[in-house]
Design an enzyme around this catalytic site. Structure first.
Site, PDB file in Angstrom:
ATOM      1  N   LYS A  24      -1.047 -10.445  -9.379  1.00 47.79           N
ATOM      2  CA  LYS A  24       0.230 -10.068  -9.985  1.00 47.79           C
ATOM      3  C   LYS A  24       1.178  -9.710  -8.852  1.00 47.79           C
ATOM      4  CE  LYS A  24       3.505  -7.511 -11.896  1.00 47.79           C
ATOM      5  NZ  LYS A  24       4.584  -6.944 -11.064  1.00 47.79           N
ATOM      6  N   GLU A 100      -2.812  -0.315  -0.039  1.00 47.10           N
ATOM      7  CA  GLU A 100      -2.180  -0.577   1.262  1.00 47.10           C
ATOM      8  C   GLU A 100      -0.701  -0.346   1.051  1.00 47.10           C
ATOM      9  OE1 GLU A 100       0.048  -2.275   3.609  1.00 47.10           O
ATOM     10  OE2 GLU A 100      -1.041  -4.182   3.644  1.00 47.10           O
ATOM     11  N   CYS A 134       5.215  -3.855   5.913  1.00 47.01           N
ATOM     12  CA  CYS A 134       4.729  -2.481   5.750  1.00 47.01           C
ATOM     13  C   CYS A 134       4.324  -1.846   7.074  1.00 47.01           C
ATOM     14  CB  CYS A 134       3.559  -2.454   4.775  1.00 47.01           C
ATOM     15  SG  CYS A 134       2.239  -3.620   5.183  1.00 47.01           S
ATOM     16  N   GLU A 231      10.967   5.113   5.249  1.00 45.85           N
ATOM     17  CA  GLU A 231      10.695   3.691   5.451  1.00 45.85           C
ATOM     18  C   GLU A 231      11.923   2.890   5.024  1.00 45.85           C
ATOM     19  OE1 GLU A 231       7.176   0.457   4.567  1.00 45.85           O
ATOM     20  OE2 GLU A 231       7.682   1.881   2.989  1.00 45.85           O
TER      21      GLU A 231
END
Length: 332
Positions: A24, A100, A134, A231
């Site tokens: 997904k 993660e 990331c 971030e």
């Protein structure tokens, strides 16, 4: 957010250990996952082994996270959503979860490094995939002896990037995923200027078509600025100076995240000292953002838990069973 690469990594391990997988992808990126399903069929995967589900996170993702017949979920994405999935596991069948998640990865450059190598690798460590990565090395710490020269070389590299159509071979800097992300990046850049960081280049939207963000470099960034703690997930580099290894280790670890880190030095002892002290799941030495199938990848702290790749990845998709039995006599 993990893109098709993260989904494929999870799907490969899942099919190796359990036989089937359901992918997904984020609602912003459905087409790549559907194309993977097409390729899987073309190369001969039986029907039902690789499955792709498109939909929104709160509906399709929520249904998967709460489903009583799903035993394992591997998620690549934001820390916020990762916590929601972990909660859903506890509210349903205690399915196993690996996460993660986000990062604000430090990249440390000592003055005894190979400067050309450090500049090139650090540039790609941040601007790869226009910063939508990331493990991007977004907190760049450079030792005082080479700080000014390093900043100048990094600005040249950023200004040399070619923005445009990603299907054009000359382009190495595409668009952000959508308007929401572009506006978030611009907002954080504006906060950096207001809080006193030195904007060296970029800082705004590029052109009037698409969601293009100019390659942006900040210098003289303080650790408590928003651009240094949040971030950004975009092409915005933050550079700070440091004096000693002890100082930079403490500053690098002063974050809720712990996904990755980088260290550049010709001194092997220093490399071991710093990499051992960094609270990050993956540390690169004199390179950045190099992933190989055999090496486990995953984070500490709010960057998640569990590992992709390597033998460690199989442990989260398998169960350990112990069978102890009595036998009437020894046969050997």
């Amino acid at each position: 957010r993990g893109g098709v690469e993260g989904g494929v990594r999870e799907a490969v391990v899942s099919t190796q250990s359990t036989g089937t997988a359901v992918m997904k992808c984020a609602e912003q990126t459905p087409l790549t996952a559907l194309y993977v399903a097409k390729l899987a069929k073309e190369v001969g995967f039986p029907d039902g082994v690789i499955n792709v589900l498109s939909g929104f996170g709160h509906t399709a993702g929520g249904a998967m996270s709460h489903h009583m017949d799903i035993d394992k979920i591997g998620f690549t994405g934001s820390t916020e959503v990762g916590k929601i999935i972990q909660q859903a596991s506890g509210q349903s069948n205690l399915k196993r979860v690996t996460l993660e998640l986000g990062g604000k990865s430090p990249n440390i450059v000592f003055d005894d490094c190979d400067l050309e190598q450090a500049v090139g690798a650090s540039h790609m460590g941040l601007f790869f995939n226009v910063g939508q990565c990331c493990c991007a090395g977004s907190r760049l710490y450079v030792q005082e002896g080479i700080y000014e020269k390093f900043v100048g070389e990094m600005v040249k590299q950023a200004q040399a990037r070619v923005l445009g159509d990603p299907f054009d071979p000359r382009t190495n800097h595409g668009a952000q995923i959508d308007a929401t992300q572009l506006n978030k990046i611009i907002g954080l850049v504006d906060s950096g200027v207001k809080q006193g960081a030195s904007l060296q280049c970029g800082g705004g939207q590029y052109g009037d078509k698409g969601f293009y963000m100019e390659p942006t470099v900040f210098a003289d960034v303080k650790d408590d600025m928003d651009i240094s703690t949040q971030e950004i997930f975009g092409p915005v580099m933050q550079i700070s100076s440091f004096k000693t290894a002890e100082e930079v280790i403490e500053r690098a670890n002063n974050t809720n995240y712990g996904l990755a880190a980088g260290v550049f030095t010709k001194n092997v002892d220093k490399m071991y000292q710093v990499s051992s002290a960094l609270k990050a799941g993956h540390v690169w030495g004199n390179t950045y953002n190099v992933l190989v199938t055999q090496s486990p990848f995953g984070g500490y702290k709010e960057s998640g838990f569990g590992r992709d790749l390597g033998e460690y990845a199989l442990s989260s998709y398998t169960e350990v069973k112990c069978v102890t039995m009595a036998v009437p006599q020894k046969n050997s």
